[in-house]
Motif scaffolding. Structure first.
Motif, PDB file in Angstrom:
ATOM      1  N   GLN A 129      75.982 -54.125  44.581  1.00  0.00           N
ATOM      2  CA  GLN A 129      74.700 -54.470  43.961  1.00  0.00           C
ATOM      3  C   GLN A 129      74.904 -55.207  42.646  1.00  0.00           C
ATOM      4  O   GLN A 129      74.184 -56.167  42.340  1.00  0.00           O
ATOM      5  N   LEU A 133      73.524 -58.863  41.790  1.00  0.00           N
ATOM      6  CA  LEU A 133      72.605 -59.004  40.658  1.00  0.00           C
ATOM      7  C   LEU A 133      73.018 -60.164  39.761  1.00  0.00           C
ATOM      8  O   LEU A 133      72.166 -60.931  39.298  1.00  0.00           O
ATOM      9  N   GLU A 137      70.674 -63.297  38.723  1.00  0.00           N
ATOM     10  CA  GLU A 137      70.305 -63.495  37.319  1.00  0.00           C
ATOM     11  C   GLU A 137      70.712 -64.868  36.802  1.00  0.00           C
ATOM     12  O   GLU A 137      69.951 -65.540  36.099  1.00  0.00           O
ATOM     13  N   ARG A 174      70.188 -49.866  41.964  1.00  0.00           N
ATOM     14  CA  ARG A 174      70.026 -50.286  40.576  1.00  0.00           C
ATOM     15  C   ARG A 174      68.587 -50.716  40.299  1.00  0.00           C
ATOM     16  O   ARG A 174      68.005 -51.504  41.057  1.00  0.00           O
ATOM     17  N   ASP A 176      67.549 -52.608  37.833  1.00  0.00           N
ATOM     18  CA  ASP A 176      67.469 -54.016  37.449  1.00  0.00           C
ATOM     19  C   ASP A 176      67.515 -54.936  38.669  1.00  0.00           C
ATOM     20  O   ASP A 176      66.829 -55.963  38.712  1.00  0.00           O
ATOM     21  N   LEU A 177      68.295 -54.544  39.673  1.00  0.00           N
ATOM     22  CA  LEU A 177      68.323 -55.324  40.906  1.00  0.00           C
ATOM     23  C   LEU A 177      67.005 -55.202  41.656  1.00  0.00           C
ATOM     24  O   LEU A 177      66.490 -56.176  42.211  1.00  0.00           O
ATOM     25  N   TYR A 178      66.446 -53.997  41.661  1.00  0.00           N
ATOM     26  CA  TYR A 178      65.157 -53.782  42.329  1.00  0.00           C
ATOM     27  C   TYR A 178      64.069 -54.686  41.736  1.00  0.00           C
ATOM     28  O   TYR A 178      63.326 -55.339  42.475  1.00  0.00           O
ATOM     29  N   ARG A 180      64.519 -57.399  40.107  1.00  0.00           N
ATOM     30  CA  ARG A 180      64.870 -58.793  40.361  1.00  0.00           C
ATOM     31  C   ARG A 180      64.448 -59.215  41.771  1.00  0.00           C
ATOM     32  O   ARG A 180      64.053 -60.362  41.998  1.00  0.00           O
TER      33      ARG A 180
END
Length: 220
Positions: A129, A133, A137, A174, A176-178, A180
């Protein structure tokens, strides 16, 4: 040669009428959301139970987008091991590791200018992940065995039947990945909530069966 072969295999499906059929309010809302998001390059998260047609939604987003002339690449995240993640997604150069007997174009390279559908994204391991990510990003990645950095021109559609919010709370996914991935969410309702679509789907499956058996297609 690989790209031409890939395109020939996909072109018939991409040019055919959408199989996202039905007259229910639920599927009508899905079609509305697809038509709304397809012209943009927003990342889409398609959720729903198994068998609801999430892959068809992803394909329709690609078909209606400005990227429809390029590849629509599907990858099953559940089938990728951690050791082969970078090679699978980013590609590798011959001799970059044991067993790398030839150059390989990764999924991001195959989908260049097109759409990358990440199926079963919810079961991707946390180590992988983080690598995914970073690409989402920055748009940057490196082919294994290369020193230069490449910039991906790829639209991402993530697909899952997992409850990602619950997996985030459990620490399995994660946050932050979710966020994103969950830029534009589309939830596909199960068939039990749109029973009016059953006759339409039944007719479609009947036509397919007759075609497979070489029987004439009856006009309904």
């Amino acid at each position: 040669v690989r790209e031409v072969s890939y395109l020939r295999a996909e072109v018939t499906a991409l040019r055919s009428p959408t199989e996202m059929i039905g007259d229910s309010q639920g599927i009508g809302e899905v079609r509305r959301l697809v038509s709304q998001v397809a012209p943009s390059d927003l990342t889409v998260l398609v959720t729903g139970e198994s068998g609801t047609g999430k892959e068809l939604v992803a394909a329709e987003i690609h078909r209606l987008s400005a990227r429809s002339g390029r590849n629509f690449v599907r990858v099953n995240c559940a089938a990728i091991t951690e050791t082969l993640f970078e090679s699978e997604f980013f590609g590798h150069r011959r001799g970059s590791f044991t067993g790398a007997v030839a150059d390989r174009t990764g999924r991001f390279g195959e989908a260049e200018g097109g759409t990358l559908a990440l199926d079963e994204i919810g079961v991707l391991r946390t180590e992988m992940q983080a690598k995914l990510l970073r690409v989402l990003e920055t748009g940057e990645y490196q082919v294994v065995g290369e020193s230069r950095t490449r910039v991906a021109d790829v639209r991402v559609v993530a697909i899952t039947n997992e409850d990602l919010t619950a997996r985030v709370k459990d620490g399995a996914f994660r946050s932050d990945l979710y966020y994103r991935l969950n830029v534009f969410p589309i939830s596909v309702p199960p068939l039990r909530d749109r029973r009016v679509d059953i006759p339409v789907l039944g007719n479609l499956f009947l036509r397919r069966a007759r075609l497979a058996l070489g029987r004439p297609i009856r006009q309904e």
